[in-house]
Design a protein around this motif. Structure first.
Motif, mmCIF file in Angstrom:
data_model
loop_
_atom_site.group_PDB
_atom_site.id
_atom_site.type_symbol
_atom_site.label_atom_id
_atom_site.label_comp_id
_atom_site.label_asym_id
_atom_site.label_seq_id
_atom_site.Cartn_x
_atom_site.Cartn_y
_atom_site.Cartn_z
ATOM 1 N N LEU A 158 0.350 -0.906 0.310
ATOM 2 C CA LEU A 158 0.295 0.004 -0.053
ATOM 3 C C LEU A 158 0.785 1.094 -0.071
ATOM 4 O O LEU A 158 0.548 2.200 -0.694
ATOM 5 C CB LEU A 158 -1.115 0.097 1.074
ATOM 6 N N LYS A 159 2.278 0.829 0.448
ATOM 7 C CA LYS A 159 3.496 2.392 0.522
ATOM 8 C C LYS A 159 3.000 2.675 -0.469
ATOM 9 O O LYS A 159 3.940 3.675 -1.099
ATOM 10 C CB LYS A 159 3.981 2.387 1.565
ATOM 11 N N GLN A 160 4.034 1.545 -1.271
ATOM 12 C CA GLN A 160 4.838 1.459 -2.337
ATOM 13 C C GLN A 160 3.811 2.119 -3.590
ATOM 14 O O GLN A 160 4.333 2.506 -4.048
ATOM 15 C CB GLN A 160 4.974 -0.054 -2.894
ATOM 16 N N ALA A 161 2.406 1.638 -3.303
ATOM 17 C CA ALA A 161 1.775 1.903 -4.736
ATOM 18 C C ALA A 161 1.312 3.430 -4.322
ATOM 19 O O ALA A 161 0.925 4.509 -5.171
ATOM 20 C CB ALA A 161 0.120 0.857 -4.506
ATOM 21 N N THR A 162 1.270 3.987 -2.975
ATOM 22 C CA THR A 162 0.967 5.246 -3.250
ATOM 23 C C THR A 162 2.372 6.136 -3.289
ATOM 24 O O THR A 162 2.220 7.290 -3.884
ATOM 25 C CB THR A 162 0.617 5.929 -1.050
ATOM 26 N N ALA A 163 3.171 5.880 -2.944
ATOM 27 C CA ALA A 163 4.253 6.476 -3.385
ATOM 28 C C ALA A 163 4.644 6.984 -4.547
ATOM 29 O O ALA A 163 4.502 7.254 -4.952
ATOM 30 C CB ALA A 163 5.616 6.011 -3.081
ATOM 31 N N ALA A 164 4.052 5.533 -5.741
ATOM 32 C CA ALA A 164 4.182 5.346 -6.669
ATOM 33 C C ALA A 164 3.197 6.422 -7.580
ATOM 34 O O ALA A 164 2.902 6.603 -8.742
ATOM 35 C CB ALA A 164 3.715 4.206 -7.733
ATOM 36 N N PRO B 35 -9.468 3.010 -8.243
ATOM 37 C CA PRO B 35 -8.784 3.901 -7.373
ATOM 38 C C PRO B 35 -9.125 4.132 -5.578
ATOM 39 O O PRO B 35 -10.197 4.279 -5.673
ATOM 40 C CB PRO B 35 -8.085 5.319 -8.341
ATOM 41 N N LEU B 36 -8.158 4.097 -4.568
ATOM 42 C CA LEU B 36 -8.808 4.881 -3.812
ATOM 43 C C LEU B 36 -8.784 6.367 -2.844
ATOM 44 O O LEU B 36 -7.594 6.353 -3.491
ATOM 45 C CB LEU B 36 -8.338 4.046 -2.361
ATOM 46 N N THR B 37 -9.528 6.866 -2.571
ATOM 47 C CA THR B 37 -9.057 8.593 -2.076
ATOM 48 C C THR B 37 -8.039 8.086 -0.955
ATOM 49 O O THR B 37 -7.832 7.543 0.009
ATOM 50 C CB THR B 37 -10.130 8.996 -1.581
ATOM 51 N N THR B 38 -7.361 9.354 -1.455
ATOM 52 C CA THR B 38 -6.340 9.429 0.273
ATOM 53 C C THR B 38 -6.741 9.558 1.290
ATOM 54 O O THR B 38 -5.704 8.644 2.033
ATOM 55 C CB THR B 38 -6.026 11.244 -0.277
ATOM 56 N N ALA B 39 -8.061 9.542 1.223
ATOM 57 C CA ALA B 39 -8.510 9.176 2.574
ATOM 58 C C ALA B 39 -8.913 8.606 3.013
ATOM 59 O O ALA B 39 -8.025 7.404 4.131
ATOM 60 C CB ALA B 39 -9.900 9.798 3.073
ATOM 61 N N GLU B 40 -9.363 7.243 1.973
ATOM 62 C CA GLU B 40 -9.547 5.835 2.568
ATOM 63 C C GLU B 40 -7.743 4.918 2.437
ATOM 64 O O GLU B 40 -7.466 3.723 3.308
ATOM 65 C CB GLU B 40 -9.823 5.279 1.370
ATOM 66 N N VAL B 41 -6.841 5.424 1.593
ATOM 67 C CA VAL B 41 -5.720 4.913 2.227
ATOM 68 C C VAL B 41 -5.052 5.333 3.293
ATOM 69 O O VAL B 41 -5.280 4.190 4.302
ATOM 70 C CB VAL B 41 -4.452 5.932 0.855
ATOM 71 N N ARG B 42 -5.039 6.477 4.127
ATOM 72 C CA ARG B 42 -4.794 6.633 4.907
ATOM 73 C C ARG B 42 -6.094 5.752 6.289
ATOM 74 O O ARG B 42 -5.265 5.083 7.265
ATOM 75 C CB ARG B 42 -5.373 8.329 5.320
ATOM 76 N N GLU B 43 -6.466 5.559 6.344
ATOM 77 C CA GLU B 43 -7.122 4.737 7.106
ATOM 78 C C GLU B 43 -7.207 2.959 6.903
ATOM 79 O O GLU B 43 -7.076 2.673 7.624
ATOM 80 C CB GLU B 43 -9.243 4.768 6.358
ATOM 81 N N ALA B 44 -7.290 3.428 5.512
ATOM 82 C CA ALA B 44 -6.359 1.424 5.206
ATOM 83 C C ALA B 44 -4.505 1.147 6.180
ATOM 84 O O ALA B 44 -4.334 0.326 6.835
ATOM 85 C CB ALA B 44 -6.498 0.947 4.104
ATOM 86 N N GLN B 45 -4.023 2.176 5.894
ATOM 87 C CA GLN B 45 -2.634 1.819 6.873
ATOM 88 C C GLN B 45 -2.937 2.416 7.707
ATOM 89 O O GLN B 45 -1.703 1.159 9.124
ATOM 90 C CB GLN B 45 -2.288 3.301 6.327
ATOM 91 N N ASP B 46 -4.067 3.222 8.278
ATOM 92 C CA ASP B 46 -4.284 2.825 10.248
ATOM 93 C C ASP B 46 -4.496 1.416 10.499
ATOM 94 O O ASP B 46 -3.879 1.302 11.752
ATOM 95 C CB ASP B 46 -5.197 3.722 10.756
ATOM 96 N N LEU B 47 -5.436 1.440 9.758
ATOM 97 C CA LEU B 47 -6.280 -0.385 10.000
ATOM 98 C C LEU B 47 -5.116 -1.663 10.235
ATOM 99 O O LEU B 47 -4.771 -1.968 11.597
ATOM 100 C CB LEU B 47 -7.340 -0.581 9.417
ATOM 101 N N ILE B 48 -4.632 -1.086 9.414
ATOM 102 C CA ILE B 48 -3.239 -2.368 8.919
ATOM 103 C C ILE B 48 -2.133 -2.178 10.191
ATOM 104 O O ILE B 48 -1.765 -3.305 10.746
ATOM 105 C CB ILE B 48 -2.518 -2.035 8.648
#
Length: 196
Positions: free
Chosen positions: A132-138, A157-170
């Motif tokens: 997820l971090k790699q995909a976000t950076a790219a 595509p995920l929104t920036t908020a969805e990515v942040r929520e996913a990263q927090d949950l993981i």
């Protein structure tokens, strides 16, 4: 009531119905098989804990039902993860399902409280987090989203908020797994210290 539903799912798994439902080896078939195994595993893992909390976890029949559900859930989870390429295949796993479902998949391994399964749980959350971090950076924030999975249209595509929520949950699931692993190390250390 719910124990009967769990028994029905267990019977389907025991009789091989889930195996027979596996489609051929095309990529969409593979994702369907993965999702069937994963969702059934998560259902068994979570539902039996909910039923036990309501009906009494210490009842002999509940202890037996939980043991069966845990065993089948673990088998299905292992098959699903292997089919996706293993616990280190974060990118492939994200292409097949949502980050939240992958967290609950990792929980099945953690619930066994066995070191080898805790290692799988940690590898799963670590690889998904890294992917997820790699995909976000790219700038390629594409993973299966809840609505896309429902519509069988992956790579939304995920929104920036969805990515942040996913990263927090993981991160939360990974930290909880690490806590369980550390408790095993402490327990092992104490046993060795007191036995010498």
């Amino acid at each position: 009531k719910y124990g009967g539903e769990l028994e029905a799912v267990l019977s389907a798994a025991d009789s091989g119905l889930l195996q027979e439902a596996k489609p051929s080896s095309s990529s969409s078939s593979s994702s369907s098989s993965f999702r069937c195994q994963m969702k059934t595993a998560i259902f068994l893992d979570q539902m039996v804990r909910n039923v036990a909390a309501l009906e009494g976890a210490e009842l002999p029949e509940m202890i037996a039902l939980k043991a069966r559900c845990d065993a089948v859930a673990l088998d299905l989870a292992q098959e699903a993860v292997a089919e996706a390429g293993g616990p280190e295949a974060g990118e492939q796993l994200l292409a097949l399902t949502t980050p939240a479902e992958l967290c609950f998949l990792s929980l099945i391994f953690r619930h066994t409280k066995r070191l080898e399964h805790l290692t799988v749980s940690a590898a799963l959350t670590d690889s998904v987090s890294a992917a997820l971090k790699q995909a976000t950076a790219a700038g390629k924030i594409e993973t299966a989203s809840s609505s896309a999975v429902q519509a069988q249209a992956f790579f939304q595509p995920l929104t920036t908020a969805e990515v942040r929520e996913a990263q927090d949950l993981i991160a939360r699931f990974a930290a909880e797994t690490q806590d369980v692993r550390l408790s095993f190390q402490v327990e092992d250390y104490l046993q060795r210290a007191f036995s010498t």
